[in-house]
Design a protein around this motif. Structure first.
Motif, PDB file in Angstrom:
ATOM      1  N   LEU A  34       3.173   2.866  -1.324  1.00 34.21           N
ATOM      2  CA  LEU A  34       2.671   3.868  -2.260  1.00 34.21           C
ATOM      3  C   LEU A  34       3.614   5.044  -2.425  1.00 34.21           C
ATOM      4  CD1 LEU A  34      -1.073   3.975  -1.119  1.00 34.21           C
ATOM      5  CD2 LEU A  34      -0.006   2.513  -2.845  1.00 34.21           C
ATOM      6  N   SER A  35       4.465   5.269  -1.435  1.00 37.34           N
ATOM      7  CA  SER A  35       5.361   6.414  -1.485  1.00 37.34           C
ATOM      8  C   SER A  35       6.543   6.129  -2.385  1.00 37.34           C
ATOM      9  CB  SER A  35       5.863   6.760  -0.079  1.00 37.34           C
ATOM     10  OG  SER A  35       6.855   7.770  -0.135  1.00 37.34           O
ATOM     11  N   ARG A  36       6.951   7.134  -3.159  1.00 33.66           N
ATOM     12  CA  ARG A  36       8.137   7.008  -3.999  1.00 33.66           C
ATOM     13  C   ARG A  36       9.398   7.352  -3.213  1.00 33.66           C
ATOM     14  NH1 ARG A  36       7.008   6.529  -9.323  1.00 33.66           N
ATOM     15  NH2 ARG A  36       8.933   7.505  -9.992  1.00 33.66           N
ATOM     16  N   CYS A  49       1.311   5.631   4.401  1.00 34.36           N
ATOM     17  CA  CYS A  49       2.085   4.708   3.560  1.00 34.36           C
ATOM     18  C   CYS A  49       3.575   4.932   3.744  1.00 34.36           C
ATOM     19  CB  CYS A  49       1.693   4.870   2.087  1.00 34.36           C
ATOM     20  SG  CYS A  49       1.725   6.567   1.495  1.00 34.36           S
ATOM     21  N   THR A  50       4.009   5.211   4.982  1.00 35.12           N
ATOM     22  CA  THR A  50       5.420   5.425   5.260  1.00 35.12           C
ATOM     23  C   THR A  50       6.083   4.114   5.656  1.00 35.12           C
ATOM     24  OG1 THR A  50       5.050   5.868   7.600  1.00 35.12           O
ATOM     25  CG2 THR A  50       4.867   7.746   6.099  1.00 35.12           C
ATOM     26  N   ILE A  51       7.418   4.143   5.785  1.00 37.11           N
ATOM     27  CA  ILE A  51       8.152   2.956   6.210  1.00 37.11           C
ATOM     28  C   ILE A  51       7.743   2.563   7.619  1.00 37.11           C
ATOM     29  CG2 ILE A  51      10.118   4.301   7.064  1.00 37.11           C
ATOM     30  CD1 ILE A  51      10.268   0.885   5.277  1.00 37.11           C
ATOM     31  N   GLU A  52       7.433   3.551   8.439  1.00 37.10           N
ATOM     32  CA  GLU A  52       6.967   3.264   9.800  1.00 37.10           C
ATOM     33  C   GLU A  52       5.644   2.502   9.769  1.00 37.10           C
ATOM     34  OE1 GLU A  52       5.206   5.778  13.568  1.00 37.10           O
ATOM     35  OE2 GLU A  52       6.852   6.664  12.423  1.00 37.10           O
ATOM     36  N   ASP A  53       4.752   2.909   8.878  1.00 32.77           N
ATOM     37  CA  ASP A  53       3.467   2.216   8.755  1.00 32.77           C
ATOM     38  C   ASP A  53       3.657   0.774   8.297  1.00 32.77           C
ATOM     39  OD1 ASP A  53       1.734   4.443   9.438  1.00 32.77           O
ATOM     40  OD2 ASP A  53       2.338   5.308   7.526  1.00 32.77           O
ATOM     41  N   PHE A  77       0.325   4.346  -8.095  1.00 30.21           N
ATOM     42  CA  PHE A  77      -0.216   5.404  -7.241  1.00 30.21           C
ATOM     43  C   PHE A  77       0.132   6.784  -7.801  1.00 30.21           C
ATOM     44  CE2 PHE A  77       0.069   8.251  -3.524  1.00 30.21           C
ATOM     45  CZ  PHE A  77      -1.197   8.088  -2.978  1.00 30.21           C
ATOM     46  N   LYS A  78       1.364   6.933  -8.273  1.00 30.74           N
ATOM     47  CA  LYS A  78       1.769   8.222  -8.849  1.00 30.74           C
ATOM     48  C   LYS A  78       0.921   8.560 -10.068  1.00 30.74           C
ATOM     49  CE  LYS A  78       5.569  10.727 -11.023  1.00 30.74           C
ATOM     50  NZ  LYS A  78       4.778  11.040 -12.228  1.00 30.74           N
TER      51      LYS A  78
END
Length: 366
Positions: A34-36, A49-53, A77-78
């Protein structure tokens, strides 16, 4: 059934996916990007919704033994969540982005894609229950443990969406039990902190985040009679019920604190007043939906309970559809309700429906 398990990278969705496998379903895991800013790493326990997640979700899927994919929903999402959040604040309303995400991303965009690919249901780690009535209609209910109940944020789901939803954690007595189960399964997310706050504002500074995107503009802070009391740098930074950071130069005549009562974006004005003026006798919204079967005659007033925040206590009320609005009158005034918030209506443990609040009626008129 062929089930798509939405895996956020947290412990709840991982255990939900594992339970779906144990129930005999053909399960595929998917993480929504979801993150841009895909390189973003989690800060503390914020965000989901991070790369770690994404990596945590993949590790869980590998241990459970299911295929795993990452789907890029960042543009959707945006548009549907982030831009909506900005627009609502700019209009003087107080939005709930988690409601919009569940409505438009997890149970609209994701479910639509899942059905197109031949899946029968979407499985998530929400704490809520689905009950089938004697006529075969599906109903959304509170989870068995109200302390972790998440039915409020699912109140936007429609009957069609409920028909393809699965919540394996609904009958779990506590989050501690879910963590213990995750540890027993060898899932590394067993002790991972819960995500909280707004995932796309990782530092929690909503006012600063909005100022960067909406800008600042000096306006007046006035009382209910229109008397100018001070100035602000942007009405979008204020929400109904707010007490701190009002920049009022002198105390009220009775010495009591002032609270934000209303935000008027067109005038760039913030209205403040006493706490009792926050009491609301009626709320109404035209953007209402029913979670499952609607009342036989919603125009006839019916007894219910209304909840206006995810962790608020439900309040007895009477509701009806009048003039194209779902109008809700609580038995006792609600405090600090703002347009843009979501009012979820319950009958017992069942989620009957919801509306985005368009207007409120104060219990203490000017």
């Amino acid at each position: 059934m062929k089930v798509l398990a939405a895996m956020s990278g947290g412990v709840d969705s991982a255990v939900a996916a594992a339970r779906a496998v144990e129930a005999g379903h053909d399960v595929v895991g998917v993480h929504l990007a979801l993150s841009r800013m895909p390189g973003t790493l989690r800060t503390g326990s914020r965000g989901c919704c991070t790369i770690e997640d994404s990596m945590d979700a993949q590790r869980a899927a590998n241990i459970i033994g299911i295929p795993y994919y990452v789907w890029d929903f960042s543009e959707r999402f945006k548009l549907d969540v982030v831009d909506d959040f900005i627009a609502e604040y700019s209009a003087g309303r107080t939005p709930n982005p988690c409601m919009r995400c569940n409505e438009r991303i997890k149970f609209a965009a994701l479910l639509e894609k899942a059905l197109d690919l031949g899946f029968d249901a979407v499985c998530t780690g929400h704490y809520a229950a689905i009950v089938t009535d004697e006529d075969g209609n599906r109903e959304l209910h509170r989870a068995s443990a109200w302390a972790k109940d998440q039915s409020y944020v699912l109140g936007v789901l429609t009957a069609e969406q409920l028909a393809h939803a699965m919540f394996p954690l609904g009958a779990t007595p506590s989050k501690a039990e879910v963590r213990a189960e995750a540890a027993a399964r060898g899932l590394s997310v067993a002790n991972k902190p819960d995500s909280h706050d707004i995932c796309f504002i990782p530092d929690g500074d909503t006012r600063g985040w909005l100022a960067e995107r909406v800008g600042t503009a000096t306006g007046d802070i006035v009382d209910r009679e229109g008397n100018r009391l001070g100035t602000h740098e942007g009405a979008h930074a204020y929400t109904v019920g707010q007490r701190k950071g009002l920049n009022v130069g002198y105390p009220s005549p009775d010495g009591r604190p002032r609270f934000v009562l209303e935000v008027r974006p067109k005038e760039n004005t913030v209205v403040v007043g006493p706490r009792e003026a926050l009491d609301i006798a009626e709320i109404a919204g035209s953007r209402y939906t029913w979670a499952g079967m609607a009342p036989a005659d919603p125009t006839t007033p019916f007894a219910c309970e209304v909840q206006i925040r995810a962790h608020a206590d439900p309040v007895p009320a009477v509701a009806s559809v009048t003039g194209g609005e779902l109008v809700i009158r609580p038995d006792v005034p609600l405090n600090g309700v703002a347009p843009g918030q979501t009012a979820v209506v319950y009958v017992g443990t069942r989620v009957l429906g919801q509306t985005t609040i368009d207007r409120t009626v104060s219990a203490v008129p000017v």
